[in-house]
Design an enzyme around this catalytic site. Structure first.
Site, mmCIF file in Angstrom:
data_model
loop_
_atom_site.group_PDB
_atom_site.id
_atom_site.type_symbol
_atom_site.label_atom_id
_atom_site.label_comp_id
_atom_site.label_asym_id
_atom_site.label_seq_id
_atom_site.Cartn_x
_atom_site.Cartn_y
_atom_site.Cartn_z
ATOM 1 N N VAL A 73 0.743 -1.366 0.333
ATOM 2 C CA VAL A 73 0.258 -0.059 -0.505
ATOM 3 C C VAL A 73 0.788 1.231 -0.028
ATOM 4 C CG1 VAL A 73 -2.252 -0.923 1.244
ATOM 5 C CG2 VAL A 73 -0.260 0.072 2.575
ATOM 6 N N THR A 75 2.065 4.604 0.760
ATOM 7 C CA THR A 75 2.856 5.406 2.671
ATOM 8 C C THR A 75 3.380 7.273 2.258
ATOM 9 O OG1 THR A 75 5.021 4.359 2.118
ATOM 10 C CG2 THR A 75 3.590 3.569 2.987
ATOM 11 N N GLU A 151 11.297 -2.561 -3.391
ATOM 12 C CA GLU A 151 10.772 -2.713 -4.674
ATOM 13 C C GLU A 151 11.921 -0.849 -5.086
ATOM 14 O OE1 GLU A 151 9.819 -4.902 -6.762
ATOM 15 O OE2 GLU A 151 10.755 -3.804 -7.963
ATOM 16 N N PHE A 152 13.169 -1.921 -5.822
ATOM 17 C CA PHE A 152 13.288 -0.995 -6.571
ATOM 18 C C PHE A 152 13.559 -0.176 -7.888
ATOM 19 C CE2 PHE A 152 16.161 -2.461 -3.423
ATOM 20 C CZ PHE A 152 16.483 -1.367 -2.880
ATOM 21 N N LYS A 206 16.572 1.265 1.471
ATOM 22 C CA LYS A 206 15.610 1.506 0.427
ATOM 23 C C LYS A 206 15.196 2.848 0.626
ATOM 24 C CE LYS A 206 12.330 2.329 -2.864
ATOM 25 N NZ LYS A 206 12.383 2.131 -4.051
ATOM 26 N N GLY A 259 10.686 14.344 -10.178
ATOM 27 C CA GLY A 259 9.316 14.038 -9.703
ATOM 28 C C GLY A 259 9.261 13.042 -9.119
ATOM 29 N N CYS A 262 8.311 8.543 -4.980
ATOM 30 C CA CYS A 262 9.075 8.459 -4.216
ATOM 31 C C CYS A 262 10.413 9.688 -3.547
ATOM 32 C CB CYS A 262 9.627 6.823 -5.203
ATOM 33 S SG CYS A 262 8.357 6.035 -5.608
ATOM 34 N N PHE A 324 5.335 13.245 -14.807
ATOM 35 C CA PHE A 324 6.771 13.428 -14.379
ATOM 36 C C PHE A 324 8.459 12.837 -15.023
ATOM 37 C CE2 PHE A 324 8.974 9.835 -11.869
ATOM 38 C CZ PHE A 324 7.944 9.054 -11.985
HETATM 39 C C1 UGA Z 1 13.000 5.534 -7.931
HETATM 40 C C2 UGA Z 1 14.403 5.336 -8.138
HETATM 41 O O1 UGA Z 1 14.746 5.262 -9.722
HETATM 42 C C3 UGA Z 1 13.467 3.284 -8.506
HETATM 43 O O2 UGA Z 1 14.563 2.923 -7.933
HETATM 44 C C4 UGA Z 1 12.344 3.554 -6.560
HETATM 45 O O3 UGA Z 1 12.249 1.958 -7.276
HETATM 46 C C5 UGA Z 1 11.226 4.347 -7.367
HETATM 47 O O4 UGA Z 1 11.824 5.747 -8.058
HETATM 48 C C6 UGA Z 1 10.708 3.922 -5.749
HETATM 49 O O5 UGA Z 1 10.839 4.216 -5.104
HETATM 50 O O6 UGA Z 1 9.330 3.558 -6.805
HETATM 51 P P1 UGA Z 1 11.411 6.914 -10.505
HETATM 52 O O7 UGA Z 1 10.674 7.979 -9.378
HETATM 53 O O8 UGA Z 1 9.798 5.912 -11.183
HETATM 54 O O9 UGA Z 1 12.163 5.803 -9.911
HETATM 55 O O10 UGA Z 1 12.084 7.149 -11.393
HETATM 56 P P2 UGA Z 1 13.092 7.824 -11.455
HETATM 57 O O11 UGA Z 1 13.553 7.054 -12.689
HETATM 58 O O12 UGA Z 1 14.130 7.563 -10.248
HETATM 59 O O13 UGA Z 1 12.536 8.862 -11.876
HETATM 60 C C7 UGA Z 1 12.367 10.594 -10.885
HETATM 61 C C8 UGA Z 1 12.803 11.161 -11.100
HETATM 62 O O14 UGA Z 1 14.360 12.192 -11.575
HETATM 63 C C9 UGA Z 1 12.049 12.259 -12.870
HETATM 64 O O15 UGA Z 1 11.403 12.882 -12.651
HETATM 65 C C10 UGA Z 1 13.522 11.712 -14.013
HETATM 66 O O16 UGA Z 1 12.825 12.625 -14.668
HETATM 67 C C11 UGA Z 1 13.894 12.518 -12.700
HETATM 68 N N1 UGA Z 1 15.621 12.251 -13.506
HETATM 69 C C12 UGA Z 1 16.073 11.433 -13.489
HETATM 70 C C13 UGA Z 1 16.575 13.653 -13.654
HETATM 71 O O17 UGA Z 1 16.216 14.893 -13.455
HETATM 72 N N2 UGA Z 1 17.838 13.641 -14.161
HETATM 73 C C14 UGA Z 1 17.768 12.511 -13.780
HETATM 74 O O18 UGA Z 1 19.707 11.555 -14.910
HETATM 75 C C15 UGA Z 1 17.483 11.169 -13.827
#
Ligand code: UGA
Length: 460
Positions: A73, A75, A151-152, A206, A259, A262, A324
Site C-alpha cells: 500500500v 505511504t 522494490e527498486f 531503500k 518528480g 518516491c 514526471f
Molecule cells: C525511483 C528510483 O529510480 C527507483 O529505483 C525506485 O524504486 C523508485 O523511485 C521508487 O522508490 O519507487 P522513479 O521515481 O519511478 O524511480 O523514476 P526515476 O527514473 O528515478 O526518476 C525520478 C525523477 O528524477 C524523474 O522526475 C526524472 O525525470 C528525474 N531524473 C532522473 C532526472 O531529472 N535526471 C536523471 O538523470 C534521472
C-alpha cells in the site's frame, strides 16, 4: 506481482484491493484500460491474468489462503499531526497488518513491499504477535514472520527492471522464510543478485538508495545553474565527470528537478528520522537535496517570465509534457505542476500537451478547471484580458503552438526529440522562445528555424 506470476507459473498470485473500480479496471478485457500505463505491462497481464494472476476485492479469503502476503500500500507524507510534511503516513500499512492478523490462517510470511521508515517491521510484528496470542476461536495455530523486500523498479522501465534487476533485497531474521521468498526470485534472478540483510538494513537501504539517486539529480541541477552563468555546458560537464568510473554516467541528466511519488517523500522521511534521533546536521544535509529541487522548478518558471520581457500575462505558452518522466502517465510531484502553477499565477494561458496524461488529471494537479481552447480568430479570451491564468489540454502539437510565444518542454517524451521546428516556427508569435528543460531538442535546428532557445545548463 504480474511479473512474479509470469515468471513463476506454479505460483498463484492474487492482487486484492478494497477499491472495486480499481480492481474492475485491472480485470477489464480491454487492456488499454489498465489503471497504470507502463510499457510491456499489458502483455504480461494478458499472458497471466486468469491463469495464475487474479485481481479481486475478496481480501479476507485471499489472506486466509495465502502463504505469503505482500503489503504494497502507499505511504505518502503525512499532511497533519506529528511529523506533518516529513514523516510517512503509515495508517494503511497498519490497517493491512491488522487485517492480515485477523484473517490469516496457519503460518504466513508477511512481506513489506511498500517503502517504509526504518523499524516499521517492528510495528507490524507487534500487531501480528498480538493476534497470534489471542486467537483461540478456531483453535487453529496462527504464526507470522515479517520480511522486508523493498522494490527498486523505476516507472517507465518497470518490467525491464523487474525481469533483470540490479539486485533483489531481502531483510529478515528467519532463515526459512528468507529461503521461501528467495526461491520465488531465483526462478528468474541469478542467486548472486539476491542480497540478504537484517530487517533494519533492508528498510534503510531503500530510503538511502532513493536519497542517493535524488542527491545526484540535485547536484547536477546545481551545476547546471553554475554552467548557465559561467559559459559551461552541463551536458559536457556531466559527460566529463561521468566517464570517471567511480562516478558513472547514469542519473546525471539535468532537468526541471526530480518528480515522482518516491524521491521527495523518501528524503523527507529520512530527514524526519534523522531529526527524531537528534541527528540535526544529517537531517539538514538531506533536506538541502529537496530545497535545491524546489529551487530548480522555481527558477525555471522565473526565467521564462524574465525572458518574455518580464511578463507572461495574457500570453499563450505551449507546455510539452506533464508526466514526471517519459513513458508514464504518472504526474505525482511532477515538476510540470509547480512550474505551470507559477506561470498561471503570472497570468499565462497554457496549452498543455502530454501524450499520456488526460485533462482530468491535469485539472486535479493544478487545482483549476480547464478552460475551453481559445478561438484564434476571436481575439484574446476574457481571462487573458483580465490577467488571470488559464489552461486547456491540447490534443496535438500544432494546436498547442498556434499563436504561442513560447514552448516549454518539461517531460522527455521521445516524440519531442523528433519535432520539426521549421514547421512549428511559422505558427508561433515572434519573437518566439523554446525553453528546453530536458535537453531534447537539437539546438542548431531550433535556431535555424528562427526561434530563440534556452536550454537547462547551457551557458554557451
Ligand atoms: C525511483 C528510483 O529510480 C527507483 O529505483 C525506485 O524504486 C523508485 O523511485 C521508487 O522508490 O519507487 P522513479 O521515481 O519511478 O524511480 O523514476 P526515476 O527514473 O528515478 O526518476 C525520478 C525523477 O528524477 C524523474 O522526475 C526524472 O525525470 C528525474 N531524473 C532522473 C532526472 O531529472 N535526471 C536523471 O538523470 C534521472
Amino acid at each position: 506481482m504480474a511479473v512474479i506470476a509470469d515468471r513463476c507459473p506454479n505460483i498463484e498470485v492474487t492482487v486484492v484491493d478494497l477499491n472495486e473500480t480499481r480492481i474492475a479496471a485491472w480485470n477489464d478485457a480491454d487492456l488499454s484500460k489498465l489503471p497504470i500505463y507502463e510499457p510491456g505491462l499489458d502483455e504480461v497481464v494478458a499472458r497471466t491474468r486468469g491463469r495464475n494472476l487474479h485481481f479481486s476485492t475478496d481480501v479476507v479469503n485471499a489472506i486466509a489462503s495465502a502463504d505469503i502476503v505482500f503489503i504494497s500500500v502507499n505511504t505518502p507524507t503525512k499532511t497533519k499531526g506529528l511529523g506533518s510534511g516529513e514523516a510517512s503516513d503509515l495508517r494503511w500499512v497498519e490497517a493491512c497488518a491488522r487485517q492480515v492478523a485477523e484473517c490469516a490462517k496457519g503460518h504466513t510470511i508477511v512481506v513489506e513491499k511498500s517503502t517504509l521508515p526504518v523499524r516499521t517491521a517492528k510495528t507490524i510484528q507487534v500487531i501480528l504477535q498480538a493476534a497470534q496470542k489471542c486467537d483461540s476461536r478456531d483453535q487453529q495455530e496462527k504464526s507470522f514472520v515479517v520480511l522486508s523486500n523493498p522494490e527498486f523498479l523505476a516507472e517507465g522501465t518497470a518490467i525491464k527492471d523487474l525481469i533483470s534487476p540490479d539486485r533483489v533485497l531481502i531483510g529478515g531474521e528467519d532463515a526459512k522464510a528468507i529461503k521461501s521468498l528467495s526461491k520465488i526470485y531465483e526462478q528468474w534472478v541469478p542467486k548472486e543478485k539476491i542480497l540478504c540483510t537484517n530487517l533494519w538494513s533492508s528498510e534503510l537501504s531503500k530510503l538511502t538508495a532513493n536519497a542517493f539517486l535524488a542527491q545526484r539529480i540535485s547536484s547536477i541541477n546545481a551545476v547546471a545553474e553554475l554552467c548557465e552563468v559561467t559559459g559551461a555546458d552541463v551536458r559536457e560537464v556531466a559527460k566529463a565527470i561521468g566517464t570517471d568510473s567511480r562516478i558513472g554516467q547514469r542519473f546525471l541528466n539535468s532537468g526541471p528537478g526530480f518528480g515522482g511519488s518516491c524521491f521527495k517523500k523518501d528524503i523527507l522521511n529520512l530527514v524526519y528520522l534523522c531529526k527524531h534521533f537528534g541527528l540535526h546536521e544529517v537531517a539538514q544535509y538531506w533536506q538541502n537535496v529537496v530545497t535545491l529541487n524546489n529551487w530548480q522548478q522555481t527558477r525555471i518558471a522565473r526565467l521564462i517570465v524574465e525572458k518574455l520581457f518580464g511578463t507572461v500575462t495574457g500570453k499563450k505558452l505551449a507546455v510539452f509534457g506533464f508526466a514526471f518522466k517519459a513513458n508514464t502517465n504518472d504526474t505525482r510531484e511532477a515538476p510540470a505542476i509547480s512550474i505551470a502553477k507559477d506561470l498561471l499565477d503570472e497570468g499565462a494561458q497554457l496549452a498543455i500537451y502530454d501524450p499520456k496524461v488526460n485533462a482530468k488529471q491535469i485539472s486535479l494537479d493544478l487545482n483549476m478547471p480547464a478552460s475551453s481552447p481559445p478561438d484564434a480568430k476571436a481575439g484574446p479570451t476574457r481571462s487573458a484580458l483580465s490577467g488571470e491564468g488559464s489552461w486547456w489540454s491540447s490534443q496535438n502539437i500544432n494546436d498547442a503552438v498556434n499563436g504561442a510565444d513560447a514552448v516549454v518542454i518539461l517531460t522527455e517524451w521521445s516524440q519531442f526529440k523528433e519535432l520539426n521546428w521549421s514547421e512549428i516556427a511559422p505558427l508561433m508569435r515572434k519573437p518566439a522562445w523554446i525553453f528546453d528543460a530536458r535537453s531534447v531538442v537539437d539546438p542548431n535546428t531550433v535556431k535555424l528555424a528562427g526561434l530563440k532557445l534556452w536550454r537547462v545548463g547551457d551557458g554557451t
